[in-house]
Every structure is written in C-alpha cells, then in structure tokens.
Design an enzyme around this catalytic site. Structure first.
Site, PDB file in Angstrom:
ATOM      1  N   GLU A  58      -1.921 -20.448  -7.862  1.00  0.00           N
ATOM      2  CA  GLU A  58      -1.360 -19.117  -8.042  1.00  0.00           C
ATOM      3  C   GLU A  58      -2.494 -18.089  -8.012  1.00  0.00           C
ATOM      4  O   GLU A  58      -3.637 -18.385  -8.356  1.00  0.00           O
ATOM      5  CB  GLU A  58      -0.527 -18.977  -9.330  1.00  0.00           C
ATOM      6  CG  GLU A  58       0.641 -19.935  -9.419  1.00  0.00           C
ATOM      7  CD  GLU A  58       1.592 -19.845  -8.219  1.00  0.00           C
ATOM      8  OE1 GLU A  58       1.621 -18.795  -7.546  1.00  0.00           O
ATOM      9  OE2 GLU A  58       2.283 -20.830  -7.925  1.00  0.00           O
ATOM     10  N   ASP A  66      -9.996   0.534  20.482  1.00  0.00           N
ATOM     11  CA  ASP A  66     -10.295   1.192  19.202  1.00  0.00           C
ATOM     12  C   ASP A  66     -11.720   0.813  18.811  1.00  0.00           C
ATOM     13  O   ASP A  66     -12.009  -0.366  18.610  1.00  0.00           O
ATOM     14  CB  ASP A  66      -9.306   0.753  18.120  1.00  0.00           C
ATOM     15  CG  ASP A  66      -9.528   1.491  16.807  1.00  0.00           C
ATOM     16  OD1 ASP A  66      -9.829   2.685  16.846  1.00  0.00           O
ATOM     17  OD2 ASP A  66      -9.424   0.848  15.743  1.00  0.00           O
TER      18      ASP A  66
END
Length: 588
Positions: A299, A416
C-alpha cells in the site's frame, strides 16, 4: 512490629546462641540456623493457640533436661542447596542457547561450557511464540517439496516486476485490486529471507542472511495482508509462503492480538535472516536508525516514510519495492515514478486482463461493480484522478490497431522542446474525408541534445514538416542561436512559424477542448502500443480548475500538430522524384 513480636525474636536469639557458641552434641557438625533472625514458630496465629504451644514447649523442655538434653541444632532444618542460574527453566549455558547465539552472529558453532549436573532440572520447554507451540522449525515437516514458495509460478507482469530488481534500486508494482500484486511482494520478501531462489529467477539475489522490513498502513492491516501471506493466519495452520521448517523464532507484539513484530528465518547460506513488520501510522520517527537489505511497502506510503525507507538501504546497496493500487491519485510518490525519469526507478503496471485467476466472463462484471471514477484505478492500476481528469474516456474509445497509412493521407509532426522535462514528438496522419486524426508515432527523451533527437526523428520521413511551440524562438544559452534553428541545422523541416490556430491564437484551453471534442466524437485515434502517450492521456488533469502542466509533453506535441494540420503534406514518394531514363537507341 509489636512489642510481643520483638520479645519472641529476642527469646529465639537467646535459644540459638548456645549452639553458635559451640554447645553441640557429640558426633554432630556445625548446623547453623538457615536464617540469621528466625521467627518463632506460630507467629501470626491466634493468642489461644500460641499459649497452648508455649505450655507444651515448656513441658518438653523440662523432660529433655531431666533426660540428659539434646542440642538445639538437631531441630534446625538442613541448609538449602545453592540455586542454579537458569533462564526459562533451562541453564544459561545449555547447548540450545549457545547454538542460537552462534546463529545470530553467524559464528561457527560454539562448544558447550562445562556446568554442574542439571539432571535434577525439569526438561526444557519450547518458547511461547504466539501460537502456543514450539518453534515452527522444530515441529514442521522438513520436506522442501511441501513449501508453497517452491510452487510459485508468476504471471508475466509479476515476473517482469521481479526481473526489474536486478537493474533498478526502486520499483513500483502498480496494479488493480485482487490481481496478485501483494502476492508478488510477499514471494520476493520470502525469497530474500530464505535464499531459496528458483531457477527462473532473474531478479536481485542475496547470498547471505538478510535484514528486511515489510510494512502496511496500520498494524492491523499489516497483520491481515502482509503477515497473513508470509506466516499464515494467527492461531491457525501456517500456510504462509515462508516455510515453517525455516522459522526459528517468532516474536509477537504485546499491544495488538495476533500481530507479529519480528521473525528469524534460516538462510540457505547459514545463519539467520531477520524480518520485521512495520506500519506507517507511527510516522517516520519509527523508521530511523536501522541499515537494511530491502524494504517492502504494501500500500502507498506517505512521502516522508518512503524517504526514510529509502535511507535505510543507502549503506547496504539494498532495494526498495512497493505494491499498491493508486487510489490516492497523482501523489508525490506516484509522481516520483511516473513523471521523474531515472535509471534507478522502474514501474510495472498490471491490469485485470493480466490476471489469469480471474475468468474472462467475470472481468466485465467485476469492473462494472466499481464506481465509474474508480474503475481505471481498481481494474487497470492507473492513478485515480476523479472529477479532475481532463480526458475522462476509456482508452478503448480512442485506441486502434496499427495499420498502413494510405498514401493520400497528409502527415505532420509535432515537437515539444525540453531538457529537464522530456523533449517529445508525435506524428499525425489526417484522414480528410472523415476529418479524423491518427497518432501513429511518439517519442520522448529527457536530457538529450538536438543531435540525438534529430537522428531519431529523421527516421519517420525525410520530408515530414514539424510544428513547434513559441519557446523555440528562445536563444540557446551556449551558442546564442535560436532553439528552432538548431533542429533545422540537424535536418528537420520545421515550419517557418511556431504553432498557432488559423486566427493566430495559441490558447491551451482551446487546443485541449478541441482534442477532447474529437475524442468524444470518434475523430481522434491513437495506435495501440504507444504506451507513453496513453500514460500521459490517463494522468492529464486539473487542480483547482486549472490544467496541471506536468507530464504532458506528448500531449502538447500532439496539440501543436493538430493546430498546424493545415500545413500537413502527403508522404514524399522517392520513386516519383527519380528522373526518367530513356533508351537512347530509339532516339532519332
């Protein structure tokens, strides 16, 4: 102490005094009182009983004097034997204690120290380790074939996650719920603790006993997930991935039922590996001080806790790996892996389609059961962005299988510029009949020079025109030349002016809204396999109503190409530009 008690003590001392002075009967040795200040017999009893006993003692005393008398030493109890130093009903120097000390220090076996005969002591008992049984290593079957760890067969994405450990210091296994991410983390922790690496293992290996930490959000969640997988359920048969036959000791926490603090595991090289269980709830202070070989976060941890965990492996050249579903969205930890490119970090993503234990017929039903804004996070392992996501469409709505672009479709490139953030480029094909744009190629690279970028982009077509942003007009700090001119000098055909709409505007919101409208109407498609483009597509979002200009390099390049599509041209066919050859024999 009452006055009567003091008097009785004084009387007792007076009775013992002749024995201490040497008034002993013939043939008896020196038998002193075991207590320097004995209490008279019967202290604490009722007054009536005390008086009766005193009268009986007086009568006995008179009879003994008349009969010749006996020594008071004969009435004294024998001295107690010296107490033997023991620890939990076993001698401090027994063989088991010495063996455990040697294993902890990885020393050669110690020789049992000489000690007095301990046969009169009770047999040593097994230490209580939380299951009210002896240590698992003493009672478990010793057959390696029964180990669950030996039967582990990972899925393709699980194996890719393990293999990345050989090359990367930090790893993130980002997957949906119940797909096998925690199982992969538990298996890797067990392999590092035992050294029982299978033949197929290509990840990081430790050839010595290890010290590691595994952690969850709270102590309870760590017990119910990580500990359950490693050791099995509390008070139940151990069906964990760490074999019982290798567990030497389990130390439990005394604050929460069933929570384990530390386990000691036999490593195949000899000695003991140490595996400790941690949680995030106590903060970074509890994560300080130790040097570790590996840390497993199950987690998502807070950024400060993750930073401390990373510090624990600095001195040992260890590894850190995480397994979680990104329900917290683009947090600092997730952005570190997705937006900050580094050779030390690797990300593996697993979707519900990669989980072989879930039948195909069940997958659609499972996904439909999740809330709409959580489906991609829980099923696809993508960071949850909720209502802040800009392109809130499923990937399947815009993804198409690659195909050969028809020759009459015009092409244009979008560029870009970047350095600390990636330089990005895309190639668009325009189906004029359907007014549909297709993203066919994409490229993204950080901290590389125009020479490197141009060498890659020239392979997309020598006559391809490129749209570029206004920051290409800035001058290079080193040479003083405009950035756009550096790319032109390397063989790229940049358009004469920077990207604008037909009316001359350059609004970001207008460009993003046109892209979204095309996606929703089916007029924007992307070739499958362009994972870097889809990654930015999923993470593009707003914060406080404004577009977050982070990790959007490919999307920006796509927007520039879309704005300048009026300058798109069909691909140059080299065969058309070759001069005609005539057979001069037929020329008159």
């Amino acid at each position: 102490m009452t006055t009567s008690s003091k008097k009785r003590r004084a009387t007792a001392r007076a009775d013992v005094a002749p024995c201490a002075a040497g008034a002993q009967p013939e043939g008896e040795g020196d038998a002193r009182s075991p207590h320097p200040d004995p209490l008279p017999e019967g202290e604490g009893e009722g007054e009536g009983k005390k008086k009766k006993k005193e009268q009986k003692e007086k009568k006995k005393g008179k009879g003994k004097k008349e009969g010749g008398g006996t020594s008071c030493a004969a009435d004294a109890p024998p001295p107690k034997p010296a107490a033997k130093a023991r620890k939990r009903n076993r001698p401090l120097v027994d063989a088991e204690t010495l063996r455990m000390r040697a294993l902890r220090g990885n020393d050669p076996p110690a020789v049992e120290a000489p000690a007095a005969d301990a046969s009169h002591l009770p047999a040593p008992r097994g230490r209580v380790i939380g299951r009210r049984v002896r240590a698992p290593a003493e009672t478990a079957p010793q057959d390696p074939q029964s180990d669950r760890i030996a039967r582990y067969e990972p899925y393709e994405k699980q194996r890719a996650f393990h293999d990345a450990g050989a090359r990367h210091r930090e790893r993130l296994f980002m997957a949906g719920n119940q797909l096998g991410k925690t199982t992969a983390g538990a298996m890797e922790a067990a392999l590092h603790a035992t050294g029982l690496y299978p033949e197929w293992w290509q990840g990081r290996r430790f050839d010595k006993p290890t010290t590691g930490w595994v952690a969850g959000i709270t102590a309870e969640t760590t017990r119910d997930t990580v500990q359950r997988l490693l050791l099995g359920r509390p008070r139940g048969e151990n069906k964990g991935v760490i074999p019982d036959r290798l567990i030497e000791k389990v130390s439990n926490s005394y604050t929460i039922a069933g929570v384990t603090d530390t386990i000691m595991i036999r490593h195949v090289s000899g000695g003991l590996s140490v595996l400790a269980f941690k949680s995030y709830e106590k903060g970074r202070a509890k994560w300080q001080g130790e040097s570790l070989d590996y840390v497993w976060f199950d987690e998502e941890p807070p950024q400060d806790v993750y930073s401390e965990g990373l510090t624990r492996i600095s001195a040992t050249s260890g590894i850190v790996f995480m397994t979680f579903t990104p329900l917290l969205g683009m947090s600092e930890v997730v952005r570190r892996f997705l937006a900050e490119t580094s050779e030390d970090r690797a990300v593996t993503r697993m979707t519900i389609d990669d989980a072989g234990h879930i039948p195909d017929t069940e997958r659609a039903r499972i996904v439909a059961g999740y809330p709409a804004h959580e489906r991609e996070a829980r099923a696809q392992g993508l960071p949850q962005l909720g209502s802040g996501r800009i392109f809130a469409l499923p990937v399947g709505d815009i993804a198409v299988a690659p195909f050969t672009i028809p020759k009459h479709w015009p092409l244009i490139g979008g560029l870009d510029f970047g350095w600390d953030h990636p330089t990005a480029a895309v190639r668009l094909a325009w189906d004029r009949d359907a007014d549909c744009l297709y993203v066919t190629h994409c490229y993204r690279q950080v901290e590389a020079t125009p020479v490197i970028h141009a060498a890659v982009l020239r392979e997309w077509g020598g006559g391809l025109d490129w749209a570029w942003p206004a920051d290409g007009l800035a001058h290079d700090k080193g040479s003083g030349v405009r950035l756009a001119e550096l790319y032109r000098a390397r063989g790229l055909c940049l358009l004469t002016s920077h990207a604008t709409f037909e009316d001359g505007s350059v609004g970001v919101e207008a460009g993003v809204m046109e892209m979204l409208e095309r996606m929703q109407s089916g007029r924007w498609k992307v070739f499958r396999g362009l994972e870097e483009w889809f990654e930015e597509f999923r993470l593009y979002h707003r914060r406080d109503g404004r577009i977050v200009k982070e990790a959007d390099d490919l999307l920006s390049a796509s927007r520039y190409a879309m704005m300048m599509r009026r300058f798109a041209k069909t691909a140059v066919n080299d065969s058309w530009s070759k001069p005609l050859k005539y057979d001069l024999r037929w020329v008159v």
